[in-house]
Design a protein around this motif. Sequence first.
Motif, mmCIF file in Angstrom:
data_model
loop_
_atom_site.group_PDB
_atom_site.id
_atom_site.type_symbol
_atom_site.label_atom_id
_atom_site.label_comp_id
_atom_site.label_asym_id
_atom_site.label_seq_id
_atom_site.Cartn_x
_atom_site.Cartn_y
_atom_site.Cartn_z
ATOM 1 N N ALA A 257 -4.602 -17.508 4.503
ATOM 2 C CA ALA A 257 -5.086 -16.195 4.930
ATOM 3 C C ALA A 257 -5.610 -16.203 6.357
ATOM 4 N N GLY A 258 -5.421 -17.300 7.064
ATOM 5 C CA GLY A 258 -5.751 -17.300 8.477
ATOM 6 C C GLY A 258 -6.903 -18.171 8.909
ATOM 7 N N ALA A 259 -7.545 -18.894 7.991
ATOM 8 C CA ALA A 259 -8.621 -19.792 8.397
ATOM 9 C C ALA A 259 -8.068 -20.893 9.299
ATOM 10 N N LEU A 260 -8.847 -21.278 10.286
ATOM 11 C CA LEU A 260 -8.434 -22.395 11.141
ATOM 12 C C LEU A 260 -8.442 -23.705 10.370
ATOM 13 N N ALA A 261 -9.397 -23.837 9.459
ATOM 14 C CA ALA A 261 -9.504 -25.037 8.628
ATOM 15 C C ALA A 261 -10.342 -24.702 7.413
ATOM 16 N N GLY A 262 -10.092 -25.398 6.329
ATOM 17 C CA GLY A 262 -10.892 -25.264 5.125
ATOM 18 C C GLY A 262 -11.340 -26.633 4.667
ATOM 19 N N MET A 263 -12.513 -26.700 4.093
ATOM 20 C CA MET A 263 -13.019 -27.983 3.604
ATOM 21 C C MET A 263 -14.054 -27.752 2.515
ATOM 22 N N VAL A 264 -14.226 -28.741 1.678
ATOM 23 C CA VAL A 264 -15.329 -28.737 0.735
ATOM 24 C C VAL A 264 -16.595 -29.047 1.519
ATOM 25 N N SER A 265 -17.655 -28.301 1.250
ATOM 26 C CA SER A 265 -18.913 -28.504 1.959
ATOM 27 C C SER A 265 -19.716 -29.615 1.302
ATOM 28 N N GLY A 266 -19.998 -30.665 2.047
ATOM 29 C CA GLY A 266 -20.795 -31.769 1.519
ATOM 30 C C GLY A 266 -20.201 -32.323 0.244
ATOM 31 N N SER A 267 -21.039 -32.426 -0.796
ATOM 32 C CA SER A 267 -20.562 -32.932 -2.082
ATOM 33 C C SER A 267 -19.936 -31.832 -2.934
ATOM 34 N N GLY A 268 -19.861 -30.592 -2.388
ATOM 35 C CA GLY A 268 -19.217 -29.500 -3.088
ATOM 36 C C GLY A 268 -20.100 -28.939 -4.192
ATOM 37 N N PRO A 269 -19.524 -27.939 -4.912
ATOM 38 C CA PRO A 269 -18.156 -27.433 -4.839
ATOM 39 C C PRO A 269 -17.965 -26.195 -3.951
ATOM 40 N N THR A 270 -18.965 -25.850 -3.115
ATOM 41 C CA THR A 270 -18.754 -24.751 -2.182
ATOM 42 C C THR A 270 -17.648 -25.123 -1.199
ATOM 43 N N VAL A 271 -16.786 -24.144 -0.885
ATOM 44 C CA VAL A 271 -15.714 -24.345 0.089
ATOM 45 C C VAL A 271 -16.057 -23.540 1.344
ATOM 46 N N ALA A 272 -15.844 -24.151 2.514
ATOM 47 C CA ALA A 272 -16.152 -23.492 3.786
ATOM 48 C C ALA A 272 -14.885 -23.382 4.625
ATOM 49 N N PHE A 273 -14.697 -22.216 5.223
ATOM 50 C CA PHE A 273 -13.553 -21.973 6.094
ATOM 51 C C PHE A 273 -14.036 -21.650 7.501
#
Length: 309
Positions: A257-273
């Motif tokens: 959907a256009g994010a430059l990058a996506g990753m799990v934040s720290g130990s998760g499970p929140t995802v950050a774009f």
Amino acid sequence: MSEALAATRVHARAPGKLNLFFEVGAVQADGYHDVASAYQAVSLYEELWAEPAEGFSVSVSGTVDVSGVPADDRNLALRAARMVARELGREGGVHLEIVKRVPVAGGMGGGSADAAAALVACDALWGGELGSARLQRLGSKLGADVPFALMGGTAIGVGRGDQLNPALAKGRFDWVVVPFDGEGLSTPAVYGHLDALREGPDIVPRLGSPSVDAAVLHALRAGDAVALADSVRNDLQAAALSLQPQLRATLELGESAGALAGMVSGSGPTVAFLASDAESALDLQVTLTAAGLEALHVHGPVAGARIVG
């Protein structure tokens, strides 16, 4: 500060964080890991009020599910309050009221932010004037992320993550974070699973002491979101995805959907774009929300734990 001025209700605020880069070393003999992290404090805040009381107590509410947040001495904020009382030689207690907005057990340091807010609020409530260095020292005893929640901004953390040095970050970085609609992940469990994965042939820790990629520092100094997107990394992501495989679909959706990058934040499970700018972040937030996900637009860097008003 006089007793009359000190004995008031104090409001403090502390930010959640994202790990823009997180390298995890091999497990040590004591079961812990050396890490190297690039932290950024973001505009998703925990609110805390402290007021005098006979004993020590805490009440917790929020815009996130707080059912798993303890209200006894397992609560980091309550432990922080007791620590300040001991440091100042105070005999009285305090009641803490916490309003949480950072996802619980989501890899964004919400509990650490609560502790940081409690440290500065109780110090102000009791007129301690401990100063940032002493508060940092106390915070490091509570957890590796507490000193950064006190500091805020952008910083590099090494050792257990609590040996901090501020990092220059030009301008503003826009993020969309997606909390996980389900049970959170325990940080010790994620580290343990990473160790188990590393026993196989495919995922091994880098030899030597962990360090933050210089490309991350260059991108932050330049305020270049595109360059930062090429450099973000989280060694805990493989373990988090293994424990919560449905996070892969969220990552794929955001990146498509256009994010430059996506990753799990720290130990998760929140995802950050990471988005290229505020407008792109808002567009991404709309797309993810339309897909049935909770999506929050935040930005960084922001200041660390502070007294409000």
